[in-house]
Design a protein around this motif. Structure first.
Motif, PDB file in Angstrom:
ATOM      1  N   LYS A   1      -3.876 -55.754 -56.132  1.00 18.27           N
ATOM      2  CA  LYS A   1      -4.696 -56.927 -56.458  1.00 18.27           C
ATOM      3  C   LYS A   1      -4.648 -57.228 -57.957  1.00 18.27           C
ATOM      4  O   LYS A   1      -4.529 -58.382 -58.365  1.00 18.27           O
ATOM      5  CB  LYS A   1      -6.135 -56.708 -56.025  1.00 18.27           C
ATOM      6  CG  LYS A   1      -6.316 -56.724 -54.539  1.00 18.27           C
ATOM      7  CD  LYS A   1      -7.760 -56.474 -54.171  1.00 18.27           C
ATOM      8  CE  LYS A   1      -7.906 -56.392 -52.668  1.00 18.27           C
ATOM      9  NZ  LYS A   1      -9.282 -56.055 -52.271  1.00 18.27           N
ATOM     10  N   TRP A   2      -4.738 -56.186 -58.771  1.00 18.24           N
ATOM     11  CA  TRP A   2      -4.742 -56.407 -60.213  1.00 18.24           C
ATOM     12  C   TRP A   2      -3.368 -56.777 -60.743  1.00 18.24           C
ATOM     13  O   TRP A   2      -3.262 -57.435 -61.772  1.00 18.24           O
ATOM     14  CB  TRP A   2      -5.333 -55.208 -60.937  1.00 18.24           C
ATOM     15  CG  TRP A   2      -6.819 -55.274 -60.861  1.00 18.24           C
ATOM     16  CD1 TRP A   2      -7.636 -54.587 -60.018  1.00 18.24           C
ATOM     17  CD2 TRP A   2      -7.664 -56.149 -61.611  1.00 18.24           C
ATOM     18  NE1 TRP A   2      -8.931 -54.974 -60.216  1.00 18.24           N
ATOM     19  CE2 TRP A   2      -8.980 -55.926 -61.191  1.00 18.24           C
ATOM     20  CE3 TRP A   2      -7.430 -57.098 -62.608  1.00 18.24           C
ATOM     21  CZ2 TRP A   2     -10.063 -56.609 -61.726  1.00 18.24           C
ATOM     22  CZ3 TRP A   2      -8.503 -57.777 -63.139  1.00 18.24           C
ATOM     23  CH2 TRP A   2      -9.798 -57.531 -62.706  1.00 18.24           C
ATOM     24  N   PHE A   3      -2.314 -56.392 -60.051  1.00 14.57           N
ATOM     25  CA  PHE A   3      -0.990 -56.876 -60.411  1.00 14.57           C
ATOM     26  C   PHE A   3      -0.951 -58.396 -60.239  1.00 14.57           C
ATOM     27  O   PHE A   3      -0.466 -59.116 -61.101  1.00 14.57           O
ATOM     28  CB  PHE A   3       0.089 -56.213 -59.539  1.00 14.57           C
ATOM     29  CG  PHE A   3       1.483 -56.662 -59.882  1.00 14.57           C
ATOM     30  CD1 PHE A   3       2.189 -56.039 -60.884  1.00 14.57           C
ATOM     31  CD2 PHE A   3       2.078 -57.727 -59.209  1.00 14.57           C
ATOM     32  CE1 PHE A   3       3.474 -56.442 -61.212  1.00 14.57           C
ATOM     33  CE2 PHE A   3       3.353 -58.150 -59.525  1.00 14.57           C
ATOM     34  CZ  PHE A   3       4.058 -57.509 -60.534  1.00 14.57           C
ATOM     35  N   GLY A   4      -1.493 -58.878 -59.123  1.00 11.97           N
ATOM     36  CA  GLY A   4      -1.536 -60.316 -58.874  1.00 11.97           C
ATOM     37  C   GLY A   4      -2.392 -61.053 -59.891  1.00 11.97           C
ATOM     38  O   GLY A   4      -2.018 -62.119 -60.383  1.00 11.97           O
ATOM     39  N   VAL A   5      -3.543 -60.476 -60.221  1.00 13.78           N
ATOM     40  CA  VAL A   5      -4.415 -61.101 -61.227  1.00 13.78           C
ATOM     41  C   VAL A   5      -3.708 -61.146 -62.581  1.00 13.78           C
ATOM     42  O   VAL A   5      -3.740 -62.164 -63.274  1.00 13.78           O
ATOM     43  CB  VAL A   5      -5.753 -60.330 -61.335  1.00 13.78           C
ATOM     44  CG1 VAL A   5      -6.571 -60.810 -62.523  1.00 13.78           C
ATOM     45  CG2 VAL A   5      -6.556 -60.479 -60.053  1.00 13.78           C
ATOM     46  N   GLY A   6      -3.054 -60.053 -62.945  1.00  8.33           N
ATOM     47  CA  GLY A   6      -2.327 -60.017 -64.218  1.00  8.33           C
ATOM     48  C   GLY A   6      -1.165 -60.990 -64.242  1.00  8.33           C
ATOM     49  O   GLY A   6      -0.867 -61.589 -65.275  1.00  8.33           O
ATOM     50  N   LEU A   7      -0.512 -61.173 -63.104  1.00  8.10           N
ATOM     51  CA  LEU A   7       0.613 -62.093 -63.030  1.00  8.10           C
ATOM     52  C   LEU A   7       0.144 -63.546 -63.143  1.00  8.10           C
ATOM     53  O   LEU A   7       0.761 -64.350 -63.832  1.00  8.10           O
ATOM     54  CB  LEU A   7       1.376 -61.878 -61.722  1.00  8.10           C
ATOM     55  CG  LEU A   7       2.722 -62.567 -61.591  1.00  8.10           C
ATOM     56  CD1 LEU A   7       3.679 -62.072 -62.669  1.00  8.10           C
ATOM     57  CD2 LEU A   7       3.304 -62.311 -60.214  1.00  8.10           C
ATOM     58  N   ILE A   8      -0.961 -63.874 -62.495  1.00  8.85           N
ATOM     59  CA  ILE A   8      -1.459 -65.250 -62.513  1.00  8.85           C
ATOM     60  C   ILE A   8      -2.152 -65.591 -63.829  1.00  8.85           C
ATOM     61  O   ILE A   8      -1.910 -66.641 -64.411  1.00  8.85           O
ATOM     62  CB  ILE A   8      -2.415 -65.477 -61.324  1.00  8.85           C
ATOM     63  CG1 ILE A   8      -1.631 -65.403 -60.016  1.00  8.85           C
ATOM     64  CG2 ILE A   8      -3.136 -66.808 -61.447  1.00  8.85           C
ATOM     65  CD1 ILE A   8      -2.492 -65.372 -58.782  1.00  8.85           C
TER      66      ILE A   8
END
Length: 69
Positions: A31-38
């Motif tokens: 989830k935090w990978f996605g948040v960091g990517l966005i």
């Protein structure tokens, strides 16, 4: 074109570091990978500033979240 490339690299590095930091804080790295990517560096900063580490207590075969008590 140059600005978009820099922002993309910054977002990828932020996503990787967000996932690594989330794992250390016992949070979902995916989830935090996605948040960091966005969100790029803003996602990483929010994880650093607003989300503390989740502590667990192991009771038998189960783990209990200490912050929910």
């Amino acid at each position: 074109m140059e600005f978009e490339g820099i922002w993309l690299l910054l977002a990828i590095f932020s996503a990787i570091f967000s996932a690594m930091l989330a794992r250390q804080k016992n949070r979902s790295p995916t989830k935090w990978f996605g948040v960091g990517l966005i969100l790029g560096p803003f996602g990483l900063l929010s994880l650093l500033m607003f989300f503390p580490k989740i502590e667990y207590e192991f009771v038998g075969l189960y783990r209990a979240n200490l912050q929910s008590k």
